[in-house]
Design a protein around this motif. Structure first.
Motif, PDB file in Angstrom:
ATOM      1  N   TYR A  87     -22.127  43.015  65.609  1.00 46.49           N
ATOM      2  CA  TYR A  87     -22.104  42.323  64.321  1.00 46.49           C
ATOM      3  C   TYR A  87     -20.678  42.253  63.782  1.00 46.49           C
ATOM      4  O   TYR A  87     -20.255  41.227  63.238  1.00 46.49           O
ATOM      5  N   ALA A 121     -23.865  34.984  55.999  1.00 43.02           N
ATOM      6  CA  ALA A 121     -25.224  34.937  56.566  1.00 43.02           C
ATOM      7  C   ALA A 121     -25.413  36.088  57.550  1.00 43.02           C
ATOM      8  O   ALA A 121     -26.463  36.739  57.565  1.00 43.02           O
ATOM      9  N   ILE A 149     -28.109  39.046  57.367  1.00 40.68           N
ATOM     10  CA  ILE A 149     -29.036  39.269  58.482  1.00 40.68           C
ATOM     11  C   ILE A 149     -28.977  40.724  58.947  1.00 40.68           C
ATOM     12  O   ILE A 149     -30.008  41.340  59.213  1.00 40.68           O
ATOM     13  N   SER A 151     -32.244  43.098  58.679  1.00 34.43           N
ATOM     14  CA  SER A 151     -32.837  43.663  59.906  1.00 34.43           C
ATOM     15  C   SER A 151     -32.859  45.188  59.841  1.00 34.43           C
ATOM     16  O   SER A 151     -33.824  45.815  60.275  1.00 34.43           O
ATOM     17  N   ALA A 211     -32.557  39.343  65.640  1.00 40.54           N
ATOM     18  CA  ALA A 211     -31.906  38.748  64.464  1.00 40.54           C
ATOM     19  C   ALA A 211     -30.542  38.171  64.839  1.00 40.54           C
ATOM     20  O   ALA A 211     -30.215  37.032  64.482  1.00 40.54           O
ATOM     21  N   PHE A 266     -29.917  34.187  65.272  1.00 40.55           N
ATOM     22  CA  PHE A 266     -28.948  33.548  64.380  1.00 40.55           C
ATOM     23  C   PHE A 266     -27.943  32.730  65.192  1.00 40.55           C
ATOM     24  O   PHE A 266     -27.672  31.566  64.873  1.00 40.55           O
TER      25      PHE A 266
END
Length: 163
Positions: free
Chosen positions: A62, A80, A84, A88, A142, A146
Motif C-alpha cells: 500500500y 482512495a 481502502i 479493509s 481490496a 482497486f
C-alpha cells in the motif's frame, strides 16, 4: 456507477464466476479440506510463489503504491487507496471478532505436531481464533481490486482477479 460496471465488465463477470465456483466448492467439501490438502503438498516453487503473493497484501505494498500515486500526481487515487486500506483493516478486524474461527494451526494441531502438516518456510503461522476472514485475503482483494478497476487493460484486470 453504470460507467464503472461497463468499463470493468470483464472484471465483474470474472468475479461472479469465481464467487459461483467458490460457493460450489464450499458446499461440496468439509471445513478444512483445502487447507489440509494444500498443507500436505510439498512444492518448493509453489510455496515460494505463495509466500511472495501473501506479502503483496501487506502495508508495504500500500505504501509503495501510495508513493507512486503521489509522485505521479494521482492524488484522488492516493486518497482512495488510504481509504481502502483503512476500510479493509476495519472490516477484517471486525469480522474476525464476530466469527472467531480457529486458525489452521489450532484446527489441525495434532497433524502439525506429528509433522504430517507441512508449513511453508518464511511464513509465520498464528494461533487462536482469528482465521476467518483472512486479513491477507481482504487486503489483497481490496488492493488488487482497486488496481484492476482503475486499469484500462483487461488482461491486467483478469491477472489481478486471479491473484
Amino acid at each position: 456507477m453504470n460507467t464503472i460496471l461497463k468499463e470493468n465488465k470483464v472484471y465483474f463477470i470474472g468475479l461472479a464466476f469465481l464467487l459461483f465456483l467458490a460457493t460450489l466448492l464450499i458446499l461440496q467439501f468439509e471445513k478444512g479440506y483445502f487447507v489440509l490438502y494444500f498443507g500436505l503438498q510439498e512444492h518448493k516453487f509453489i510455496d515460494y510463489l505463495f509466500s511472495i503473493i501473501t506479502h503483496c497484501s501487506e502495508a508495504i505494498s500500500y505504501m509503495i503504491l501510495g508513493i507512486l500515486f503521489f509522485f505521479f500526481k494521482k492524488i484522488r487515487w492516493f486518497f482512495a487507496l488510504v481509504f481502502i486500506a483503512f476500510i479493509s483493516f476495519c472490516l477484517s478486524f471486525s469480522l474476525k471478532l464476530l466469527f472467531s474461527f480457529e486458525r489452521p494451526t489450532t484446527y489441525f494441531y495434532k497433524l502439525i505436531d506429528s509433522g504430517d502438516f507441512i508449513l511453508i518456510p518464511g511464513i509465520d503461522v498464528n494461533n487462536g481464533l482469528t482465521s476467518f476472514p483472512s486479513g491477507h485475503t481482504i487486503s489483497a482483494f481490496a488492493l488488487f481490486g482497486f488496481i484492476a478497476l482503475i486499469s484500462k487493460n483487461n488482461v491486467i484486470k483478469i491477472l489481478l482477479l486471479t491473484l
